[in-house]
Design a protein around this motif. Structure first.
Motif, PDB file in Angstrom:
ATOM      1  N   LEU A   4       0.803  -1.217   0.000  1.00 24.10           N
ATOM      2  CA  LEU A   4       0.000   0.000   0.000  1.00 24.10           C
ATOM      3  C   LEU A   4       0.841   1.274   0.000  1.00 24.10           C
ATOM      4  O   LEU A   4       0.448   2.282  -0.596  1.00 24.10           O
ATOM      5  CB  LEU A   4      -0.928   0.010   1.217  1.00 24.10           C
ATOM      6  N   PRO A  70      -1.247   5.674   3.337  1.00 24.38           N
ATOM      7  CA  PRO A  70      -0.734   4.489   4.048  1.00 24.38           C
ATOM      8  C   PRO A  70       0.654   4.715   4.644  1.00 24.38           C
ATOM      9  O   PRO A  70       1.564   5.214   3.971  1.00 24.38           O
ATOM     10  CB  PRO A  70      -0.681   3.419   2.959  1.00 24.38           C
ATOM     11  N   PRO A  75      -2.972  -3.533   5.337  1.00 24.97           N
ATOM     12  CA  PRO A  75      -4.160  -2.669   5.395  1.00 24.97           C
ATOM     13  C   PRO A  75      -4.827  -2.659   6.769  1.00 24.97           C
ATOM     14  O   PRO A  75      -5.315  -1.612   7.216  1.00 24.97           O
ATOM     15  CB  PRO A  75      -5.082  -3.258   4.323  1.00 24.97           C
ATOM     16  N   TRP A  78      -2.736  -0.487   8.993  1.00 24.79           N
ATOM     17  CA  TRP A  78      -2.931   0.917   8.621  1.00 24.79           C
ATOM     18  C   TRP A  78      -4.237   1.444   9.202  1.00 24.79           C
ATOM     19  O   TRP A  78      -4.279   2.555   9.748  1.00 24.79           O
ATOM     20  CB  TRP A  78      -2.909   1.063   7.099  1.00 24.79           C
ATOM     21  N   LEU A 115      -9.080  -4.915   0.259  1.00 26.93           N
ATOM     22  CA  LEU A 115      -8.102  -4.193   1.070  1.00 26.93           C
ATOM     23  C   LEU A 115      -8.776  -3.067   1.850  1.00 26.93           C
ATOM     24  O   LEU A 115      -8.465  -2.827   3.019  1.00 26.93           O
ATOM     25  CB  LEU A 115      -6.994  -3.634   0.184  1.00 26.93           C
ATOM     26  N   VAL A 119      -8.864  -2.288   5.938  1.00 26.24           N
ATOM     27  CA  VAL A 119      -8.569  -0.997   6.553  1.00 26.24           C
ATOM     28  C   VAL A 119      -9.684  -0.620   7.523  1.00 26.24           C
ATOM     29  O   VAL A 119      -9.435  -0.242   8.685  1.00 26.24           O
ATOM     30  CB  VAL A 119      -8.402   0.096   5.477  1.00 26.24           C
TER      31      VAL A 119
END
Length: 328
Positions: A4, A70, A75, A78, A115, A119
């Motif tokens: 990312l 990011p 993910p 993050w 993804l 997150v």
């Protein structure tokens, strides 16, 4: 594995607009003229961590928003880091977050939604850990992935921690080590994973905030994109004092000095140092040390004008209204 960090020019809080440039943009916006009832307790005047408005019943609303590109490739991590960072602004004011909204920007033609789901899962987990309701949010298509939260909290208006309440003679405590910016930059360049850095960035500042409030602290800020020196300068300027920093007492993450020596210094960290340089008495500090003190942190700790149990004292506020930061 999709990396990312390769989809963003900057990373984490290092992608902020530089402090000096931001202040130029905000020139003329320091006074809020539409507050006849005196309900706005903290606004734009001192560049504090969040806005605070007094409401009925001796309560104040604390409001903030924070999002960034990011900072790590994973993910889920993050999402956790971005959520902890957004919640930190409320903790830095002495508040308790109660509700948050997701802010998601996604390059939908470049990155799969699986993804994005990870997150959001990371963000939801940290919000739950904080006891903060997560209720929807907003999403847009963007050329870079970005994620964060808008957070609303509650606080006692008489017990706020503000960046303009520093007093000469107060010790300065720092609740998390520095070096997140340079380690994150090394991660972006090499793919190396720094587990300690991820652990630090996903740790909420809730306990540190409570400890500071319990100790009677009324002045604090969190250390994020403008680095320790940048946030300390803002605090000293707002409070009408100067500061002394004992560089040897400032805690650093393992590998941080090596990352600086190997050239993994974010542009944001260099811009931070350039911004505070006119107000800096460097003493005998090396360029390496100054870059670490100016390092752009993501989800960093609290810088507290007072003693906090378990947090090292790294300096003190001193008499002088020119906001000079002296390195010793």
């Amino acid at each position: 594995m999709v990396r990312l960090t390769q989809f963003a020019q900057g990373g984490g809080c290092a992608c902020k607009i530089p402090a000096g440039e931001l202040e130029q943009v905000l020139t003329g916006f320091g006074v809020t003229p539409t507050d006849p009832l005196g309900e706005l307790v903290v606004g734009l005047e001192t560049g504090d961590d969040a806005a605070v408005v007094r409401i009925e019943g001796g309560t104040a609303i604390v409001s903030t928003a924070d999002f960034f590109t990011p900072v790590v490739d994973d993910p889920y991590d993050w999402g956790r880091i971005a959520a902890a960072n957004a919640l930190s602004d409320v903790y830095a004011m002495g508040g308790r977050p109660v509700v948050a909204l997701n802010l998601l920007c996604w390059p939908r033609e470049l990155l799969p939604y699986e993804l994005a789901r990870e997150v959001l899962r990371g963000g939801a987990e940290v919000a739950a850990q904080a006891g903060c309701h997560l209720a929807g949010g907003h999403s847009v298509t963007d050329v870079e992935p970005k994620y964060g939260m808008a957070v609303t909290g509650l606080a006692d208006p008489g017990l706020l921690m503000r960046n303009d309440a520093g007093k000469a003679g107060s010790p300065l405590s720092l609740t998390k080590p520095l070096g997140l910016g340079v380690l994150n930059n090394r991660h972006k360049a090499t793919g190396e994973v720094f587990a300690e850095a991820v652990d630090i960035m996903t740790t909420l500042n809730a306990e540190a905030s409570k400890a500071a409030l319990d100790a009677g602290v009324r002045c604090a800020t969190d250390v994020t994109g403008f680095g320790l020196l940048g946030h300390l300068f803002k605090l000293a300027r707002a409070s009408g004092v100067s500061a002394v920093v004992d560089a040897a007492a400032v805690p650093l993450l393992a590998g941080a000095r090596e990352a600086v020596r190997d050239g993994y210094v974010p542009g944001g960290s260099r811009r931070n140092l350039e911004w505070v340089a006119p107000h800096l008495d460097r003493g005998s500090a090396t360029e390496e040390t100054l870059l670490l003190l100016a390092d752009a942190q993501t989800s960093g700790g609290l810088l507290v004008a007072g003693e906090v149990p378990g947090a090292p004292v790294i300096g003190e506020l001193v008499e002088a209204g020119d906001a000079t930061i002296m390195i010793r």
